[in-house]
Write an enzyme that holds these catalytic residues in place. Structure first.
Site, PDB file in Angstrom:
ATOM      1  N   CYS A  86       0.793  -1.232   0.000  1.00 38.18           N
ATOM      2  CA  CYS A  86       0.000   0.000   0.000  1.00 38.18           C
ATOM      3  C   CYS A  86       0.823   1.279   0.000  1.00 38.18           C
ATOM      4  O   CYS A  86       0.458   2.241  -0.673  1.00 38.18           O
ATOM      5  CB  CYS A  86      -0.987   0.001   1.158  1.00 38.18           C
ATOM      6  SG  CYS A  86      -0.220  -0.028   2.787  1.00 38.18           S
ATOM      7  N   HIS A 130      -2.638   0.215   7.074  1.00 40.06           N
ATOM      8  CA  HIS A 130      -2.889   0.589   5.684  1.00 40.06           C
ATOM      9  C   HIS A 130      -2.409   2.019   5.426  1.00 40.06           C
ATOM     10  O   HIS A 130      -2.334   2.820   6.349  1.00 40.06           O
ATOM     11  CB  HIS A 130      -4.387   0.473   5.393  1.00 40.06           C
ATOM     12  CG  HIS A 130      -4.761   0.760   3.976  1.00 40.06           C
ATOM     13  ND1 HIS A 130      -4.043   0.287   2.902  1.00 40.06           N
ATOM     14  CD2 HIS A 130      -5.774   1.481   3.457  1.00 40.06           C
ATOM     15  CE1 HIS A 130      -4.612   0.699   1.783  1.00 40.06           C
ATOM     16  NE2 HIS A 130      -5.667   1.437   2.097  1.00 40.06           N
ATOM     17  N   ASP A 146      -8.261   5.353  -2.691  1.00 39.62           N
ATOM     18  CA  ASP A 146      -7.486   4.134  -2.439  1.00 39.62           C
ATOM     19  C   ASP A 146      -7.024   3.580  -3.771  1.00 39.62           C
ATOM     20  O   ASP A 146      -7.826   3.159  -4.594  1.00 39.62           O
ATOM     21  CB  ASP A 146      -8.309   3.099  -1.681  1.00 39.62           C
ATOM     22  CG  ASP A 146      -7.436   2.050  -1.001  1.00 39.62           C
ATOM     23  OD1 ASP A 146      -6.292   1.840  -1.458  1.00 39.62           O
ATOM     24  OD2 ASP A 146      -7.892   1.441  -0.035  1.00 39.62           O
TER      25      ASP A 146
END
Length: 168
Positions: A86, A130, A146
Site C-alpha cells: 500500500c 494501511h 485508495d
C-alpha cells in the site's frame, strides 16, 4: 466553504525539484493520463483517473523488490518493478497528483477492524495497517482515494500471493 491555506497548499503540492522537470517521466505520465480529462473535472475525478493508471499492471505484494539506492521510490515502482504494497501505491499516486497540481498527501492508519457486535469493540491487528492517498477538494476538504487494486483490499492473508493480503 472549506479552504486550504496557502501554506497547506504549498506543503501538499511539494515535490523534489528533479521530479518537476518537464522531461521527467512522472510529470509526463500524469499529463498523459489526464489528457482526456474534461477541463471542469474535479480534483477527485482527476485523482481517480491517476489511481486507475497506478493500478494498471501493478501487483500487490508484501515482498516487493528492493528500491535501488539513489532511485526515487515512486518512479521505480511505477516504471520498473510494478510490485509493492500500500505505501508504494499511495506514494506513487500522491506524487502523480502533486505533479498534476492536485494537493495530495499520504495517510496511514488502520482499516477493517475485527468488530465484536456484542461487546461493541473492535480489534486492530498489524494486518489492518494501511496507507492511502487523500486529495484536496475545494469547498469540501480531504477525500480518500485508495489506489490499491481492488483484489488487494482487505485484511488477513497468509501469503503475498493472496488477493486479500494485508498492507504493511
Amino acid at each position: 466553504g472549506v479552504v486550504l491555506s496557502k501554506y497547506e497548499r504549498k506543503i501538499n503540492l511539494q515535490l523534489l525539484a528533479r521530479l518537476l522537470k518537464p522531461d521527467l517521466r512522472m510529470l509526463k505520465f500524469a499529463r498523459l493520463v489526464l489528457r482526456s480529462a474534461k477541463p471542469d473535472e474535479t480534483n477527485l475525478r482527476r485523482a481517480q483517473r491517476l489511481a486507475w493508471a497506478v493500478q494498471q499492471g501493478a501487483i500487490y505484494t508484501l515482498r516487493p523488490p528492493q528500491i535501488p539506492e539513489g532511485q526515487d521510490a515512486a518512479e521505480f515502482f511505477l516504471f520498473t518493478s510494478r510490485r509493492g504494497y500500500c505505501t508504494y501505491f499511495a506514494g506513487a499516486l500522491t506524487v502523480l497528483c502533486r505533479a498534476a497540481g492536485i494537493p495530495a498527501r499520504v495517510v496511514s492508519g488502520f482499516a477493517n477492524p475485527e468488530w465484536n457486535m456484542q461487546a461493541q469493540t473492535g480489534m486492530l491487528r498489524e494486518a489492518n495497517a494501511h496507507a492511502w492517498t487523500e486529495v484536496w477538494i475545494e469547498g469540501w476538504g480531504w477525500a480518500s482515494v485508495d489506489e490499491r487494486p481492488a483484489d488487494a483490499r482487505g485484511d488477513a492473508a497468509g501469503s503475498d500471493r493472496a488477493p486479500r493480503a494485508p498492507c504493511r
